[in-house]
Enzyme design. Structure first.
Site, PDB file in Angstrom:
ATOM      1  N   GLN A 132       0.817  -1.211   0.000  1.00  0.00           N
ATOM      2  CA  GLN A 132       0.000   0.000   0.000  1.00  0.00           C
ATOM      3  C   GLN A 132       0.852   1.264   0.000  1.00  0.00           C
ATOM      4  O   GLN A 132       0.461   2.282  -0.592  1.00  0.00           O
ATOM      5  CB  GLN A 132      -0.954  -0.019   1.195  1.00  0.00           C
ATOM      6  CG  GLN A 132      -2.016  -1.110   1.087  1.00  0.00           C
ATOM      7  CD  GLN A 132      -3.076  -0.991   2.147  1.00  0.00           C
ATOM      8  OE1 GLN A 132      -3.984  -0.169   2.048  1.00  0.00           O
ATOM      9  NE2 GLN A 132      -2.966  -1.819   3.177  1.00  0.00           N
TER      10      GLN A 132
ATOM     11  N   ARG B 121      -1.691  -8.854   1.645  1.00  0.00           N
ATOM     12  CA  ARG B 121      -1.863  -9.950   2.582  1.00  0.00           C
ATOM     13  C   ARG B 121      -3.001  -9.768   3.583  1.00  0.00           C
ATOM     14  O   ARG B 121      -3.376 -10.703   4.288  1.00  0.00           O
ATOM     15  CB  ARG B 121      -0.561 -10.166   3.377  1.00  0.00           C
ATOM     16  CG  ARG B 121       0.468 -11.051   2.718  1.00  0.00           C
ATOM     17  CD  ARG B 121      -0.004 -12.503   2.665  1.00  0.00           C
ATOM     18  NE  ARG B 121       1.058 -13.416   2.313  1.00  0.00           N
ATOM     19  CZ  ARG B 121       1.297 -13.886   1.096  1.00  0.00           C
ATOM     20  NH1 ARG B 121       0.545 -13.487   0.091  1.00  0.00           N
ATOM     21  NH2 ARG B 121       2.265 -14.728   0.869  1.00  0.00           N
ATOM     22  N   GLU B 122      -3.547  -8.562   3.689  1.00  0.00           N
ATOM     23  CA  GLU B 122      -4.513  -8.288   4.754  1.00  0.00           C
ATOM     24  C   GLU B 122      -5.681  -9.277   4.800  1.00  0.00           C
ATOM     25  O   GLU B 122      -6.034  -9.752   5.895  1.00  0.00           O
ATOM     26  CB  GLU B 122      -5.029  -6.846   4.628  1.00  0.00           C
ATOM     27  CG  GLU B 122      -4.060  -5.772   5.074  1.00  0.00           C
ATOM     28  CD  GLU B 122      -3.080  -5.389   3.987  1.00  0.00           C
ATOM     29  OE1 GLU B 122      -2.330  -4.427   4.183  1.00  0.00           O
ATOM     30  OE2 GLU B 122      -3.066  -6.061   2.935  1.00  0.00           O
ATOM     31  N   PRO B 123      -6.330  -9.616   3.672  1.00  0.00           N
ATOM     32  CA  PRO B 123      -7.459 -10.559   3.756  1.00  0.00           C
ATOM     33  C   PRO B 123      -7.068 -11.917   4.330  1.00  0.00           C
ATOM     34  O   PRO B 123      -7.894 -12.566   4.989  1.00  0.00           O
ATOM     35  CB  PRO B 123      -7.918 -10.675   2.302  1.00  0.00           C
ATOM     36  CG  PRO B 123      -7.554  -9.353   1.695  1.00  0.00           C
ATOM     37  CD  PRO B 123      -6.226  -9.016   2.321  1.00  0.00           C
TER      38      PRO B 123
ATOM     39  N   LEU C 143      -5.239 -12.336   6.756  1.00  0.00           N
ATOM     40  CA  LEU C 143      -5.188 -12.138   8.206  1.00  0.00           C
ATOM     41  C   LEU C 143      -6.558 -11.782   8.767  1.00  0.00           C
ATOM     42  O   LEU C 143      -6.686 -11.444   9.940  1.00  0.00           O
ATOM     43  CB  LEU C 143      -4.173 -11.036   8.541  1.00  0.00           C
ATOM     44  CG  LEU C 143      -2.734 -11.281   8.072  1.00  0.00           C
ATOM     45  CD1 LEU C 143      -1.873 -10.040   8.301  1.00  0.00           C
ATOM     46  CD2 LEU C 143      -2.142 -12.479   8.789  1.00  0.00           C
TER      47      LEU C 143
END
Length: 254
Positions: free
Chosen positions: A123, A142-144, A146
């Site tokens: 980002q 990678r956020e989704p 987590l």
């Protein structure tokens, strides 16, 4: 103390993520420092270069903050969910401000990416206007994976660069995008050998500094808003921007 080196040299400012021992993993303290740096940026700065110390751009959020460990006294991320919603939303907005200033029309921001650019690192690269990458650069949202969403301003530029369908695929699969694909789909402007990264960014910086700053500011503002305007509205915006430029040029001459 915050894991950043922030410098200004005439019209060029530099942001260097300086935690190579953890692949420049980020913390909220770093985001606060970035926001303050953007607020205090001298008016004559025209280019901001963002890079990472060592072999990685940024591995994203410091994972210790995800698993519940404090980092330098900073609150673990999951505990933030227990805060009252207005306080939580205000806190996330403060985090976002560490990234959003890189989109301001009066500056051109360049990300020099090598190695990993993951999550918050991805980002941060997306917050920049231009991305120069090395062949070992690897991007992943990678956020989704987590259980979270990308919330540092990366979703809009990602869609603008690669389109909705590709952006959705990248976010929902959280897969790696290697440098060659990044160039192919529009994430990367230039791919250069690692030993040429600094020189290429310098050449790009010099080229961006060539035109008059007022013209660059108005042009970037036109391009940033183009997707949200009708064609006729964009023509109107162009006319108004050109009128301002002509008046400013006349004022400068006389």
């Amino acid at each position: 103390m915050t894991g950043l080196r922030l410098t200004v040299d005439g019209p060029v400012a530099r942001v260097v993520l300086d935690r190579p021992e953890v692949r420049n993993a980020q913390t909220p303290a770093m985001w606060s420092a970035l926001a303050e740096f953007g607020t205090a940026l001298p008016s004559d700065v025209r280019v901001v270069v963002v890079s990472g110390e060592g072999p990685s751009f940024s591995a994203g959020l410091d994972r210790r903050l995800m698993v519940g460990d404090p980092v330098d006294g900073q609150e673990p991320l999951l505990t933030l969910g227990a805060k009252p919603e207005p306080e939580l939303l205000e806190l996330i907005a403060a985090f976002q401000s560490g990234f959003s200033w890189l989109r301001r029309p009066e500056i051109i921001s360049i990300a020099a990416v090598q190695g990993h650019a993951v999550g918050a690192g991805f980002q941060l690269a997306l917050a920049c206007d231009l991305r120069v990458v090395t062949p070992d650069a690897r991007f992943s949202m990678r956020e989704p994976a987590l259980g979270l969403v990308p919330d540092l301003g990366g979703t809009q530029p990602l869609v603008q660069l690669v389109g909705y369908s590709r952006a959705l695929e990248l976010c929902t699969t959280t897969r790696w995008v290697e440098a060659a694909e990044a160039k192919e789909i529009g994430l990367a402007n230039i791919v250069v050998p690692a030993e040429e990264l600094a020189a290429t960014v310098k050449d790009l910086t010099d080229a961006v500094l060539g035109p008059l700053p007022g013209a660059i500011r108005e042009t970037k503002a036109l391009l940033l808003g183009a997707a949200d305007r009708t064609y006729e509205d964009q023509l109107t915006a162009e006319r108004e921007a050109q009128s301002r430029r002509l008046k400013e040029l006349i004022a400068a001459l006389g």
